[in-house]
Scaffold this motif. Structure first.
Motif, PDB file in Angstrom:
ATOM      1  N   PRO A 108       0.841  -1.201   0.000  1.00  0.00           N
ATOM      2  CA  PRO A 108       0.000   0.000   0.000  1.00  0.00           C
ATOM      3  C   PRO A 108       0.876   1.251   0.000  1.00  0.00           C
ATOM      4  N   THR A 109       2.169   1.090   0.308  1.00  0.00           N
ATOM      5  CA  THR A 109       3.167   2.151   0.356  1.00  0.00           C
ATOM      6  C   THR A 109       4.506   1.466   0.613  1.00  0.00           C
ATOM      7  N   HIS A 110       5.618   2.212   0.541  1.00  0.00           N
ATOM      8  CA  HIS A 110       6.918   1.523   0.530  1.00  0.00           C
ATOM      9  C   HIS A 110       7.953   2.014   1.544  1.00  0.00           C
ATOM     10  N   GLU A 111       7.516   2.621   2.639  1.00  0.00           N
ATOM     11  CA  GLU A 111       8.492   3.080   3.644  1.00  0.00           C
ATOM     12  C   GLU A 111       9.378   1.921   4.130  1.00  0.00           C
ATOM     13  N   GLU A 112       8.768   0.765   4.380  1.00  0.00           N
ATOM     14  CA  GLU A 112       9.521  -0.368   4.933  1.00  0.00           C
ATOM     15  C   GLU A 112      10.545  -0.901   3.936  1.00  0.00           C
ATOM     16  N   PHE A 139      -1.793  -1.053  -3.771  1.00  0.00           N
ATOM     17  CA  PHE A 139      -3.123  -1.600  -3.490  1.00  0.00           C
ATOM     18  C   PHE A 139      -3.511  -1.280  -2.066  1.00  0.00           C
ATOM     19  N   ARG A 140      -4.679  -0.656  -1.928  1.00  0.00           N
ATOM     20  CA  ARG A 140      -5.259  -0.421  -0.605  1.00  0.00           C
ATOM     21  C   ARG A 140      -6.702  -0.876  -0.669  1.00  0.00           C
ATOM     22  N   ASP A 141      -7.036  -1.779   0.232  1.00  0.00           N
ATOM     23  CA  ASP A 141      -8.393  -2.325   0.185  1.00  0.00           C
ATOM     24  C   ASP A 141      -9.362  -1.360   0.866  1.00  0.00           C
ATOM     25  N   GLU A 142      -9.591  -0.243   0.178  1.00  0.00           N
ATOM     26  CA  GLU A 142     -10.446   0.822   0.697  1.00  0.00           C
ATOM     27  C   GLU A 142     -11.832   0.276   1.023  1.00  0.00           C
ATOM     28  N   VAL A 143     -12.423   0.754   2.138  1.00  0.00           N
ATOM     29  CA  VAL A 143     -13.776   0.320   2.487  1.00  0.00           C
ATOM     30  C   VAL A 143     -14.755   0.730   1.403  1.00  0.00           C
ATOM     31  N   ILE A 149     -11.392   6.157 -10.710  1.00  0.00           N
ATOM     32  CA  ILE A 149      -9.982   6.048 -10.322  1.00  0.00           C
ATOM     33  C   ILE A 149      -9.607   7.046  -9.216  1.00  0.00           C
ATOM     34  N   MET A 150     -10.562   7.891  -8.854  1.00  0.00           N
ATOM     35  CA  MET A 150     -10.282   8.918  -7.846  1.00  0.00           C
ATOM     36  C   MET A 150      -9.995   8.282  -6.487  1.00  0.00           C
ATOM     37  N   ARG A 151     -10.809   7.357  -6.075  1.00  0.00           N
ATOM     38  CA  ARG A 151     -10.492   6.558  -4.893  1.00  0.00           C
ATOM     39  C   ARG A 151     -10.586   5.105  -5.291  1.00  0.00           C
ATOM     40  N   GLY A 152      -9.502   4.604  -5.834  1.00  0.00           N
ATOM     41  CA  GLY A 152      -9.468   3.224  -6.294  1.00  0.00           C
ATOM     42  C   GLY A 152      -8.919   2.319  -5.209  1.00  0.00           C
ATOM     43  N   ARG A 153      -8.942   1.041  -5.465  1.00  0.00           N
ATOM     44  CA  ARG A 153      -8.214   0.116  -4.586  1.00  0.00           C
ATOM     45  C   ARG A 153      -6.803  -0.059  -5.154  1.00  0.00           C
ATOM     46  N   ILE A 279      -9.688  17.994  -3.936  1.00  0.00           N
ATOM     47  CA  ILE A 279      -9.155  16.649  -4.151  1.00  0.00           C
ATOM     48  C   ILE A 279      -7.701  16.648  -3.706  1.00  0.00           C
ATOM     49  N   GLU A 280      -7.342  15.684  -2.889  1.00  0.00           N
ATOM     50  CA  GLU A 280      -5.954  15.575  -2.440  1.00  0.00           C
ATOM     51  C   GLU A 280      -5.151  14.877  -3.532  1.00  0.00           C
ATOM     52  N   VAL A 281      -4.271  15.637  -4.188  1.00  0.00           N
ATOM     53  CA  VAL A 281      -3.474  15.045  -5.269  1.00  0.00           C
ATOM     54  C   VAL A 281      -2.055  14.701  -4.821  1.00  0.00           C
ATOM     55  N   GLY A 282      -1.667  15.225  -3.672  1.00  0.00           N
ATOM     56  CA  GLY A 282      -0.338  14.897  -3.167  1.00  0.00           C
ATOM     57  C   GLY A 282      -0.296  15.049  -1.662  1.00  0.00           C
ATOM     58  N   HIS A 283       0.682  14.384  -1.053  1.00  0.00           N
ATOM     59  CA  HIS A 283       0.788  14.438   0.408  1.00  0.00           C
ATOM     60  C   HIS A 283       2.256  14.214   0.778  1.00  0.00           C
ATOM     61  N   ILE A 284       2.819  15.134   1.560  1.00  0.00           N
ATOM     62  CA  ILE A 284       4.223  14.983   1.950  1.00  0.00           C
ATOM     63  C   ILE A 284       4.340  14.856   3.471  1.00  0.00           C
TER      64      ILE A 284
HETATM   65  C1  P5A Z   1       3.792   9.213   0.814  1.00  0.00           C
HETATM   66  C2  P5A Z   1       4.453   8.392  -0.231  1.00  0.00           C
HETATM   67  C3  P5A Z   1       1.672   7.937   1.355  1.00  0.00           C
HETATM   68  O1  P5A Z   1       1.312   6.825   1.095  1.00  0.00           O
HETATM   69  N1  P5A Z   1       3.912   7.031   1.572  1.00  0.00           N
HETATM   70  C4  P5A Z   1       4.662   7.047   0.351  1.00  0.00           C
HETATM   71  C5  P5A Z   1       3.131   8.222   1.739  1.00  0.00           C
HETATM   72  N2  P5A Z   1       0.860   9.011   1.332  1.00  0.00           N
HETATM   73  S1  P5A Z   1      -0.710   8.985   1.011  1.00  0.00           S
HETATM   74  O2  P5A Z   1      -1.222  10.275   1.306  1.00  0.00           O
HETATM   75  O3  P5A Z   1      -1.350   7.915   1.674  1.00  0.00           O
HETATM   76  O4  P5A Z   1      -0.862   8.726  -0.534  1.00  0.00           O
HETATM   77  C6  P5A Z   1      -0.229   9.602  -1.461  1.00  0.00           C
HETATM   78  C7  P5A Z   1      -1.197  10.058  -2.526  1.00  0.00           C
HETATM   79  O5  P5A Z   1      -1.737   8.938  -3.223  1.00  0.00           O
HETATM   80  C8  P5A Z   1      -3.049   9.218  -3.653  1.00  0.00           C
HETATM   81  N3  P5A Z   1      -3.978   8.182  -3.162  1.00  0.00           N
HETATM   82  C9  P5A Z   1      -4.912   7.571  -3.922  1.00  0.00           C
HETATM   83  N4  P5A Z   1      -5.239   7.701  -5.224  1.00  0.00           N
HETATM   84  C10 P5A Z   1      -6.244   6.949  -5.699  1.00  0.00           C
HETATM   85  N5  P5A Z   1      -6.935   6.057  -4.957  1.00  0.00           N
HETATM   86  C11 P5A Z   1      -6.646   5.878  -3.644  1.00  0.00           C
HETATM   87  N6  P5A Z   1      -7.302   4.981  -2.922  1.00  0.00           N
HETATM   88  C12 P5A Z   1      -5.584   6.657  -3.075  1.00  0.00           C
HETATM   89  N7  P5A Z   1      -5.021   6.745  -1.832  1.00  0.00           N
HETATM   90  C13 P5A Z   1      -4.052   7.678  -1.912  1.00  0.00           C
HETATM   91  C14 P5A Z   1      -3.426  10.583  -3.117  1.00  0.00           C
HETATM   92  O6  P5A Z   1      -3.254  11.556  -4.113  1.00  0.00           O
HETATM   93  C15 P5A Z   1      -2.417  10.785  -1.993  1.00  0.00           C
HETATM   94  O7  P5A Z   1      -2.132  12.149  -1.768  1.00  0.00           O
END
Ligand code: P5A
Length: 439
Positions: A108-112, A139-143, A149-153, A279-284
């Motif tokens: 679901p992410t790659h910090e590890e 892949f995130r198994d979103e509820v 594709i805006m909130r995909g798995r 819409i959250e397009v990025g997160h730092i």
């Molecule tokens: C930052 C990079 C992280 O995962 N770990 C590695 C940190 N951040 S986050 O905010 O959880 O996700 C980063 C961006 O990914 C998009 N995003 C998604 N896009 C589509 N469907 C989803 N289910 C989804 N979840 C996250 C967002 O744009 C988010 O800012």
């Protein structure tokens, strides 16, 4: 590309499952198709957009001094047990067992994974700083996967990870990404608002979300109206400069984010407060030694002492951006692509396919575009002119060139910008090529 042979399954009707305009238009324009809940196939037209977004992200990351790599999608559970997130991540994590009964997961992410890579490869402060990125499916198994594709798995993310010796270095790495994100989104025609944010499951104590305004967005936005007209990128600023004043200035204008906005605690005067959605397009994230400590990633400093490396992670929703751009740029006829991420630059509309003069002129324009490197989609189908105009408006290419019998006789093409009001310009084939080459 000739439309008669292109794989572009357009839909005439509005799909009932789509609740927001970007989802509707992506389905209708033949960009995506759902495979299962929250999991999509990107068809050729959508895939071209995805690749363009990816390329802009890549160029901006490279310009900020990051290096691209590619980590595995499937990860071993042990790394997450080490970091302490294996249980904490809960049901959003897709857990997999291999044939040897080993616990694996789809990342679901790659910090590890990156912390593990770092600790086995880097030992000295001399190798710092480093900032490594990848563009990869998560892949995130979103509820509630929703809005296409805006909130995909399954979704495409650009994720990068910074490694520094100390806090000052880590903060500079963080600030560089702050600036790089503003630049990246701007190149796609988007104004993004950096807002102070919760760090959630990633952890840490400094975090910003980058929000693009849209009524259908899932994030609540509270910010100073003055910010919306301001332009942080007006000033030229180098990544080597001290970026802290820039970040402070462009953050200080915000109220608190998310639904937790407290009017009493809000620093923005009521008359200047903008309340909307986005819409959250990025997160730092800056999280210091959260992972390096848990996973024992150390380097020796100048004195020879071993210290835990300082880290941050930075994400961009690459696939989500395709939807976000459409939310920000469309009309009642369809999508209006900003040129930098348009799937093709020009759509050639042959208003009477089968007519010798029209076919010759449209074919000539098509061939000259290809020669000049102008990305072109040629509608050579046997369809009525109305159908062709509607298709071209729907898929939203920045330029349309229509050729009918009258124009063909006069040696004129009708050139029109998709977003522009007013009549088309009448130009020769060569003038069209010159115009679009200059763009
Ligand atoms: C930052 C990079 C992280 O995962 N770990 C590695 C940190 N951040 S986050 O905010 O959880 O996700 C980063 C961006 O990914 C998009 N995003 C998604 N896009 C589509 N469907 C989803 N289910 C989804 N979840 C996250 C967002 O744009 C988010 O800012």
């Amino acid at each position: 590309m000739r439309l008669s042979s292109y794989f572009l399954p357009l839909l005439k009707e509005n799909p009932t499952e789509a609740q927001i305009v970007s989802h509707r238009l992506m389905l209708r324009a033949g960009m995506i198709r759902q495979s299962s809940a929250g999991i999509y196939t990107w068809l050729p037209l959508g895939h071209r957009v995805l690749r363009k977004i990816e390329q802009i992200v890549r160029e901006e990351m490279d310009a900020a001094g990051c290096q691209e790599l590619l980590m595995p999608a499937i990860q071993p559970a042990e790394l997450w047990q080490e970091s302490g997130r294996y249980d904490a991540y809960g049901k959003e994590m897709l857990r997999i067992t291999d044939r040897h009964d080993r616990a694996m997961l789809f990342g679901p992410t790659h910090e590890e994974v990156i912390t593990d890579l770092f600790r086995t490869s880097v030992k000295s402060y001399r190798d710092l700083p480093k900032n490594l990125y990848q563009i990869q499916w998560k892949f995130r198994d979103e509820v509630r996967p929703r809005f296409g594709i805006m909130r995909g798995r399954e979704f495409l993310m650009k994720d990068n990870y910074s490694f520094d010796l100390d806090f000052a270095g880590a903060r500079h790495s963080y600030n560089k990404m702050f600036l790089a994100y503003l630049r990246t989104f701007r190149r796609m025609g988007l104004t993004s608002i950096p807002m102070r944010a919760d760090s959630g499951a990633i952890g840490g104590d400094m975090s910003h979300e980058f929000i693009v305004l849209a009524e259908t967005g899932e994030s609540a936005v509270f910010c100073d109206k003055a910010w919306l007209d301001a332009d942080p990128l007006k000033e030229t600023i180098d990544y080597g400069a001290d970026l802290q004043p820039f970040v402070d200035r462009w953050t200080s204008l915000y109220a608190v984010t998310d639904d937790k906005h407290d009017p009493k605690a809000c620093k923005v005067p009521a008359e200047r407060l903008y309340e909307g959605r986005g819409i959250e397009v990025g997160h730092i994230f800056y999280f210091g030694n959260k992972y390096s400590k848990a996973m024992n990633a150390r380097v020796t400093d100048e004195t020879g002492a071993e210290v835990f490396v300082e880290m941050g992670s930075y994400g961009i929703g690459v696939s989500r951006l395709a939807g976000a751009v459409i939310e920000a740029s469309h009309d009642d006829k369809g999508i209006i692509w900003p040129a930098p991420i348009a799937p093709f630059t020009l759509g050639v509309i042959n208003l009477r396919s089968g007519d010798a003069a029209c076919d010759a002129m449209a074919g000539d324009l098509y061939a000259k575009c290809q020669k000049a490197g102008i990305e072109v989609l040629y509608d050579d189908r046997n369809e009525r002119a109305g159908v062709k105009f509607a298709s071209m408006d729907l898929i939203g290419l920045p330029w349309q060139a229509a050729i009918g019998p009258r124009g063909a006789a006069a040696g004129k093409v009708e050139l029109k910008a998709r977003g522009a009001a007013g009549p088309a310009e009448e130009l020769s084939v060569d003038a069209v090529i010159a115009r679009l080459s200059a763009n």
